[in-house]
Design a protein around this motif. Structure first.
Motif, short mmCIF file in Angstrom:
data_model
loop_
_atom_site.label_atom_id
_atom_site.label_comp_id
_atom_site.label_asym_id
_atom_site.label_seq_id
_atom_site.Cartn_x
_atom_site.Cartn_y
_atom_site.Cartn_z
N MET A 103 0.84 -1.20 0.00
CA MET A 103 0.00 0.00 0.00
C MET A 103 0.87 1.25 0.00
O MET A 103 1.89 1.31 0.70
N SER A 104 0.45 2.24 -0.75
CA SER A 104 1.27 3.45 -0.84
C SER A 104 1.21 4.21 0.49
O SER A 104 0.20 4.19 1.20
N ASN A 105 2.33 4.87 0.78
CA ASN A 105 2.37 5.70 1.99
C ASN A 105 1.37 6.84 1.90
O ASN A 105 0.85 7.29 2.91
N ASP A 106 1.12 7.26 0.66
CA ASP A 106 0.18 8.37 0.45
C ASP A 106 -1.19 8.06 1.04
O ASP A 106 -1.79 8.87 1.72
N PHE A 107 -1.67 6.83 0.76
CA PHE A 107 -3.01 6.47 1.24
C PHE A 107 -3.03 6.37 2.77
O PHE A 107 -3.95 6.84 3.43
N LYS A 108 -1.97 5.75 3.29
CA LYS A 108 -1.87 5.62 4.75
C LYS A 108 -1.87 7.01 5.41
O LYS A 108 -2.58 7.26 6.38
N GLY A 118 -4.30 11.20 8.43
CA GLY A 118 -4.60 12.64 8.48
C GLY A 118 -6.07 12.88 8.81
O GLY A 118 -6.40 13.76 9.60
N ILE A 119 -6.94 12.06 8.22
CA ILE A 119 -8.39 12.21 8.50
C ILE A 119 -8.65 11.89 9.97
O ILE A 119 -9.40 12.57 10.65
N ARG A 120 -7.95 10.87 10.45
CA ARG A 120 -8.14 10.49 11.85
C ARG A 120 -7.70 11.62 12.79
O ARG A 120 -8.36 11.92 13.78
N LYS A 121 -6.59 12.23 12.44
CA LYS A 121 -6.06 13.30 13.30
C LYS A 121 -6.93 14.55 13.24
O LYS A 121 -7.27 15.13 14.26
N SER A 122 -7.31 14.94 12.03
CA SER A 122 -8.03 16.21 11.88
C SER A 122 -9.54 16.06 12.05
O SER A 122 -10.26 17.04 12.20
#
Ligand code: SF4
Length: 350
Positions: free
Chosen positions: A1-6, A11-15
């Protein structure tokens, strides 16, 4: 899996926020990325609800409705429905059976049936409150005035479910006849919140004319409303409605949205709906593994269940309530969760 997706998911979890572009990206994710998204949603849910699944006993007490929503099997112009109403005594009996089975929440659901006047509803609610002091009473009976909502609350109701269906007015008008408006639907939801109910909104995933932009608007609306519960399930067409030939919503997309909602609203009560279980035999299990934490088995009397067909093929219309619970318990345990016989209030109300 790409780091981008992770990074995107983290990021969604944090923000606790998602942009439109991120939503589009998630809807195009591959299997591995999907599994990552679900695992994050699960861990958010498990941290708060500790793998407990809350049960709500659903009592479908009337299939009469004054409205004519284009997607709904019990819309008033469907002449093929065998209509029924439960008496106060029958509703109370459902609650008695439910309490013996361990239910701590009763959901009174019906069409917009004004032959149950405000006085009738208050009478039913206060009687349930008197007989089942520890239980939560949820109403799901559509749009009424603020005064009515206040009277029901004062009579002992605690929660109210009213799906907004879509936060986009144009889309709303394509799903409903002219006498219904998004504006009034939102007015009801805000009134309910102000009165003090735990409030649930929600949508059908894949409803006719729905776009990804619409789903983004739904999430934006939810961020503004801050609901305590969010009910979402795939759209399933009903043969006697104007949408009979429309394609059903996808289970996959429903699961993606469930997990996004869990990550953005960590403490929200999120059912794995019967519609999800109807579209996929393991839909409810998949819903839980994507972050859902509520199940709503049917407590309605056996002889009326088949008459409450909001969409075609609805499951669990034959089993008795006790059977339903045993079945759900087994299913939930198989995936490492357990049914909790508690009220299951939103954490803000504990
Ligand atoms: S969706 Fe609700 S309000 Fe609309 S027709 Fe069906 S029961 Fe009535």
């Amino acid at each position: 899996m790409s780091n981008d997706f992770k990074n995107l998911v983290d990021g969604i979890r944090k923000s606790k926020n998602i942009s439109k572009e991120e939503l589009y990206r998630i809807f195009s994710c591959n299997e591995e990325e999907k599994e990552y998204l679900f695992s994050v949603a699960r861990s958010v849910s498990d941290n708060i609800f500790h793998k407990e699944i809350y049960l709500r006993g659903l009592i479908e007490f009337t299939n009469y409705c004054r409205n004519d929503c284009y997607y709904c099997g019990i819309r008033c112009s469907n002449k093929n429905v065998e209509r029924y109403r439960l008496s106060k005594e029958e509703i109370l009996e459902c609650c008695n059976i439910g309490e013996k089975l361990g239910f701590k929440t009763f959901v009174l659901q019906g069409g917009e049936d004004f032959s149950y006047s405000d006085d009738d509803m208050c009478d039913i609610i206060s009687e349930i409150r008197k007989n089942h002091k520890e239980c939560a009473i949820t109403l799901s009976i559509g749009e009424r005035t603020r005064e009515s909502y206040k009277r029901f609350f004062d009579a002992g109701a605690n929660r109210y479910l009213l799906r907004h269906e879509t936060a986009n007015s144009e889309h709303y008008n394509k799903l409903h006849p002219d006498n219904l408006s998004l504006e009034n639907r939102k007015r009801c939801l805000y009134d309910l919140k102000e009165i003090g109910y735990q409030v649930g909104c929600g949508i059908m995933v894949g409803s006719p004319f729905q776009t990804i932009d619409n789903i983004y608007e739904d999430i934006e609306f939810m961020k503004e409303l801050k609901p305590h519960m969010i009910g979402i399930g795939p759209f399933i067409s009903h043969k006697d409605t104007p949408f009979k030939d429309e394609e059903d919503g996808s289970v996959d997309r429903t699961l993606l949205i469930l997990s996004i909602l869990r990550i953005i609203f960590p403490r929200v009560l999120l059912p794995a709906t019967t519609a999800l279980g109807t579209k996929d035999p393991l839909g409810r299990e998949k819903g839980i593994l994507a972050g859902a934490n509520v199940l709503m088995p049917n407590l309605s009397p056996g002889d009326v269940r088949k008459k409450y067909m909001l969409y075609d093929g609805k499951i669990c219309t034959g089993e008795e309530a006790a059977e339903c619970i045993r079945c759900l318990q087994t299913r939930v345990e198989k995936i490492g969760y357990h049914v909790a016989f508690v009220r299951g209030d939103h954490p803000d109300f504990i």
